[in-house]
Design a protein around this motif. Sequence first.
Motif, mmCIF file in Angstrom:
data_model
loop_
_atom_site.group_PDB
_atom_site.id
_atom_site.type_symbol
_atom_site.label_atom_id
_atom_site.label_comp_id
_atom_site.label_asym_id
_atom_site.label_seq_id
_atom_site.Cartn_x
_atom_site.Cartn_y
_atom_site.Cartn_z
ATOM 1 N N ILE A 1 0.790 -1.227 -0.002
ATOM 2 C CA ILE A 1 0.184 0.064 -0.129
ATOM 3 C C ILE A 1 0.825 1.328 0.007
ATOM 4 C CG2 ILE A 1 -0.225 0.264 2.578
ATOM 5 C CD1 ILE A 1 -3.047 0.915 0.047
ATOM 6 N N TRP A 2 1.980 1.148 0.341
ATOM 7 C CA TRP A 2 3.130 2.554 0.522
ATOM 8 C C TRP A 2 3.868 2.602 -0.767
ATOM 9 C CZ3 TRP A 2 1.605 5.244 4.275
ATOM 10 C CH2 TRP A 2 1.339 4.898 5.416
ATOM 11 N N GLU A 3 3.494 1.594 -1.605
ATOM 12 C CA GLU A 3 4.280 1.859 -2.944
ATOM 13 C C GLU A 3 3.630 3.282 -3.642
ATOM 14 O OE1 GLU A 3 3.789 -1.628 -5.435
ATOM 15 O OE2 GLU A 3 4.921 -2.855 -4.180
ATOM 16 N N PRO A 4 4.783 3.647 -4.308
ATOM 17 C CA PRO A 4 4.170 5.205 -5.025
ATOM 18 C C PRO A 4 3.063 5.177 -5.862
ATOM 19 C CG PRO A 4 6.700 4.895 -5.092
ATOM 20 C CD PRO A 4 6.225 3.494 -4.668
ATOM 21 N N GLN A 5 2.944 3.967 -6.542
ATOM 22 C CA GLN A 5 1.742 3.861 -7.352
ATOM 23 C C GLN A 5 0.443 3.942 -6.802
ATOM 24 O OE1 GLN A 5 4.077 1.806 -7.413
ATOM 25 N NE2 GLN A 5 3.079 -0.330 -7.616
ATOM 26 N N HIS A 6 0.554 3.448 -5.506
ATOM 27 C CA HIS A 6 -0.824 3.414 -4.644
ATOM 28 C C HIS A 6 -0.840 4.763 -3.924
ATOM 29 C CE1 HIS A 6 -1.233 -0.604 -5.694
ATOM 30 N NE2 HIS A 6 -0.322 -0.972 -4.875
ATOM 31 N N MET A 7 0.049 5.395 -3.501
ATOM 32 C CA MET A 7 0.125 6.842 -2.729
ATOM 33 C C MET A 7 -0.330 7.880 -3.570
ATOM 34 S SD MET A 7 0.721 6.470 0.748
ATOM 35 C CE MET A 7 -0.340 5.093 0.513
ATOM 36 N N ASP A 8 0.146 7.811 -5.091
ATOM 37 C CA ASP A 8 -0.183 8.805 -5.992
ATOM 38 C C ASP A 8 -1.749 8.663 -6.024
ATOM 39 O OD1 ASP A 8 2.356 9.421 -5.930
ATOM 40 O OD2 ASP A 8 3.158 8.425 -7.753
ATOM 41 N N LYS A 9 -2.325 7.685 -5.855
ATOM 42 C CA LYS A 9 -3.855 7.704 -5.999
ATOM 43 C C LYS A 9 -4.533 8.037 -4.637
ATOM 44 C CE LYS A 9 -3.547 4.167 -9.512
ATOM 45 N NZ LYS A 9 -3.776 2.789 -10.021
ATOM 46 N N ILE A 10 -4.146 7.419 -3.655
ATOM 47 C CA ILE A 10 -4.759 7.477 -2.297
ATOM 48 C C ILE A 10 -4.606 9.046 -1.866
ATOM 49 C CG2 ILE A 10 -4.790 6.834 0.051
ATOM 50 C CD1 ILE A 10 -3.941 4.240 -0.970
ATOM 51 N N VAL A 11 -3.574 9.573 -1.855
ATOM 52 C CA VAL A 11 -3.279 10.928 -1.185
ATOM 53 C C VAL A 11 -3.979 12.033 -2.149
ATOM 54 C CG1 VAL A 11 -1.506 12.416 -0.253
ATOM 55 C CG2 VAL A 11 -0.994 10.052 0.146
ATOM 56 N N PRO A 12 -3.747 12.182 -3.138
ATOM 57 C CA PRO A 12 -4.653 13.150 -3.972
ATOM 58 C C PRO A 12 -6.160 13.141 -3.788
ATOM 59 C CG PRO A 12 -2.626 12.386 -5.264
ATOM 60 C CD PRO A 12 -2.917 11.321 -4.161
ATOM 61 N N SER A 13 -6.585 11.794 -3.769
ATOM 62 C CA SER A 13 -7.834 11.611 -3.651
ATOM 63 C C SER A 13 -8.511 12.117 -2.254
ATOM 64 C CB SER A 13 -8.383 10.365 -3.508
ATOM 65 O OG SER A 13 -7.954 9.513 -4.931
ATOM 66 N N LEU A 14 -7.642 12.134 -1.246
ATOM 67 C CA LEU A 14 -8.086 12.638 0.131
ATOM 68 C C LEU A 14 -7.877 14.094 0.187
ATOM 69 C CD1 LEU A 14 -6.082 9.865 2.544
ATOM 70 C CD2 LEU A 14 -8.611 9.968 1.831
ATOM 71 N N LEU A 15 -6.942 14.564 -0.552
ATOM 72 C CA LEU A 15 -6.798 15.964 -0.479
ATOM 73 C C LEU A 15 -7.836 16.696 -1.132
ATOM 74 C CD1 LEU A 15 -2.591 16.048 -0.811
ATOM 75 C CD2 LEU A 15 -4.075 16.573 1.053
ATOM 76 N N PHE A 16 -7.978 16.210 -2.042
ATOM 77 C CA PHE A 16 -9.321 16.570 -3.188
ATOM 78 C C PHE A 16 -10.609 17.074 -2.380
ATOM 79 C CE2 PHE A 16 -12.979 16.069 -5.856
ATOM 80 C CZ PHE A 16 -12.760 17.007 -6.911
ATOM 81 N N ASN A 17 -10.790 16.048 -1.508
ATOM 82 C CA ASN A 17 -12.062 16.024 -0.609
ATOM 83 C C ASN A 17 -11.868 16.910 0.615
ATOM 84 O OD1 ASN A 17 -14.194 14.025 -1.519
ATOM 85 N ND2 ASN A 17 -12.422 12.974 -1.888
ATOM 86 N N MET A 18 -10.628 17.097 0.817
ATOM 87 C CA MET A 18 -10.314 17.939 2.068
ATOM 88 C C MET A 18 -10.360 19.342 1.859
ATOM 89 S SD MET A 18 -6.943 16.085 3.661
ATOM 90 C CE MET A 18 -6.372 17.490 4.634
ATOM 91 N N GLN A 19 -10.190 19.602 0.374
ATOM 92 C CA GLN A 19 -10.268 20.984 0.026
ATOM 93 C C GLN A 19 -11.853 21.759 0.367
ATOM 94 O OE1 GLN A 19 -7.917 20.169 -4.170
ATOM 95 N NE2 GLN A 19 -8.439 22.241 -3.818
#
Length: 821
Positions: free
Chosen positions: A188-206
């Motif tokens: 789950i900590w691989e870059p290809q997963h983090m590049d999807k998870i983190v922006p998705s959370l930030l998009f909703n945090m905005q």
Amino acid sequence: MPTRVCCCCSALRPRYKRLVDNIFPEDPKDGLVKADMEKLTFYAVSAPEKLDRIGSYLAERLSRDVVRHRSGYVLIAMEALDQLLMACHSQSIKPFVESFLHMVAKLLESGEPKLQVLGTNSFVKFANIEEDTPSYHRRYDFFVSRFSAMCHSCDSDPETRTEIRIAGIRGIQGVVRKTVNDELRATIWEPQHMDKIVPSLLFNMQKIEEVDSRIGPPPSPSAADKEENPAMLAENCFRELLGRATFGNMNNAVRPVFAHLDHHRLWDPNEFAVHCFKVIMYSIQAQYSHHVIQEILGHLDARKKDSPRVRAGIIQVLLEAVAIAAKGSIGPTVLEVFNTLLKHLRLSVEFEARDLQGESISSANLNTSSKDSDEKIVQNAVIQTIGFFGSNLPDYQRSEIMMFIMGKVPVFGTSTHTLDISQLGDLGTRRIQIMLLRSLLMVTSGYKAKTIVTALPGSFLDPLLSPSLMEDYELRQLVLEVMHNLMDRHDNRAKLRGIRIIPDVADLKIKREKICRQDTSFMKKNGQQLYRHIYLGCKEEDNVQKNYELLYTSLALITIELANEEVVIDLIRLAIALQDSAIINEDNLSMFHRCGIMALVAAYLNFVSQMIAVPAFCQHVSKVIEIRTMEAPYFLPEHIFRDKCMLPKSLEKHDKNLYFLTNKIAESLGGSGYSVERLSVPYVPQVTDEDRLSRRKSIVDTVSIQVDILPNSSPSDDVVSNTEEITFEALKKAIDTSGMEEQEKEKRRLVIERFQKAPFEEIAAQCESKANFLHDRLAQILELTIRPPPSPSGTLTITSGHAQYQSVPVYEMKFPDLCVY
């Protein structure tokens, strides 16, 4: 409606299929048949080896119902799967889980929002189940991608869009909970997963309306907000993700944040960026804070060519991160932080100087001025960050940072600084000097050392005092303020603010302690250096009121923190020398500056007389101040520094009662037990290379003749009266061989007397200064010729080689020694 089979065929079917078929009612509205569901559960628990077949058959039925849009039966199938999943915890559950995840994937792939939400809910329930042993072959790549896509739902119906986004966030939260606890499965900590998870959370945090106006750690969201608000739910999930990050995968979780902020241009304005990094800093483990700071510094380097506002936004984010990290573990990045910030400070000044040079005054427009102001925003942000970071460091680290910053300050004529200023020019160099000294001022704020040697070691004091001789009043002010931060160990500076005649110093309630042996040694070693810089600083022609106020505060702080009887005598000698310099005016200062020096001397002698509490000394000072109040108010700080103050035309005709007299002071202090022999020796500042290196017009920049016809140690009250005019004929008589023997005897007597009475430090300083000067000017001295003036005007014309110097009035060349410089 489920397919029904005849009784004969039914008896031949496997038992697990019959049990599965029985849980489905004829009408899906009736819901799950609970009695049959209990039988199925008992059968699965009793025969766990059949779980994989039960799961496969349920998955087959569910896939068929999804394709046929039989939502009722889909709901029943998922409910049955959930109950079986919760009831069975054996090794045989793993094949069943694969069937379960396959059914959840089918629901997520469907285009119906209700089925997507249903599949997400089932996955979340599965994620909360703790398995006995991990399954290393199981991957969640599809679920990460699908849940991330749901977080960006753009459904036309707002309620449906919110529902899908919440489902996506909860799904990501389930994936995180299912995977991060297993140290051997870190996919789950691989870059290809983090590049999807983190922006998705930030998009909703905005979508948070009030973005971080909080000072302390952001409060945890309430349960209602978690379930109903996508922004709060996303933030909570983001906190949970970061809280589980370890040393090896911290960077993978933070780097997508920078990509998201860059892509959506959220550095200007940077409210959301600040909020994100506050969440990060408060969520991660304290020992990993320096990783985040390193990532911010690296991103700042990567964006160094962006607009000033973007760089300023990143630096402000760094400030917030440093403010939180400074309360815990900083790690090994202290010098790296300051080095990077100083590098960007230099770049900002370089950009500003380049813009000013590229745009002429006639072609300057609004955009250029706006860009200049933007660069100042960057510079102020850097200074604020440096100051805040430095002020939160422990004392031993702060001392290193002070030395580090001081080593970056460029001084004209030297190459000791480590900052590249080749592209800055004079204007840019001055700007970087001011910025660095402002940074140093903020770092030293609140610094309290037990001894002055700790605060001002020689390796720091020498480079710090170098800018105090530059031809820039603002630089000199900053140096003095830094000195005050380091000297003021008892918080007395606020009580001394503003130069004034204090009626009763006792009302200030000055805090002081007995001078320790280390402080006494410091003054013996560095006292003459401090006196010299104060003396020369008072005589700068561009001084403003603030310069005199800071010089007065410097004298007062030395008196409070470092003065014993010997230092008090030296400070009084220094004050009298300043008064004499204002009267004689060898530096051709304006009347305002001469009166300003007189006011400074009056304010300080009034202060020191009350501090040492010698009645006769206080009486003399008070009497002079009283006479000045009536006859010469421009000699007092309350009058000379007003906007409209009448200045005298000259000081030569003033009554000596307006001046502080050396013989009176010596008499008053001698009666109280002070050793006043040194008061009869006029203070003369030592000459060093600093004058030339600091691009200052110093006393060694011009070749002059200093003559003393009456070489006696006369008190200050005779300064004006014993200056007599010297003509060429008098000089011829002075070098007549007939009187040479008597002159030699008198000169030897004066030398012996000086070595008996003057302090050793002053004698050593004078000898060293003369030796250094003679070494530099030997060629000029050997070629020096003196021609008689064309008329008896009392002037000398000095010629050295091919250079002819301006005629110098002889009566201005009276000094303690008969020597040629």
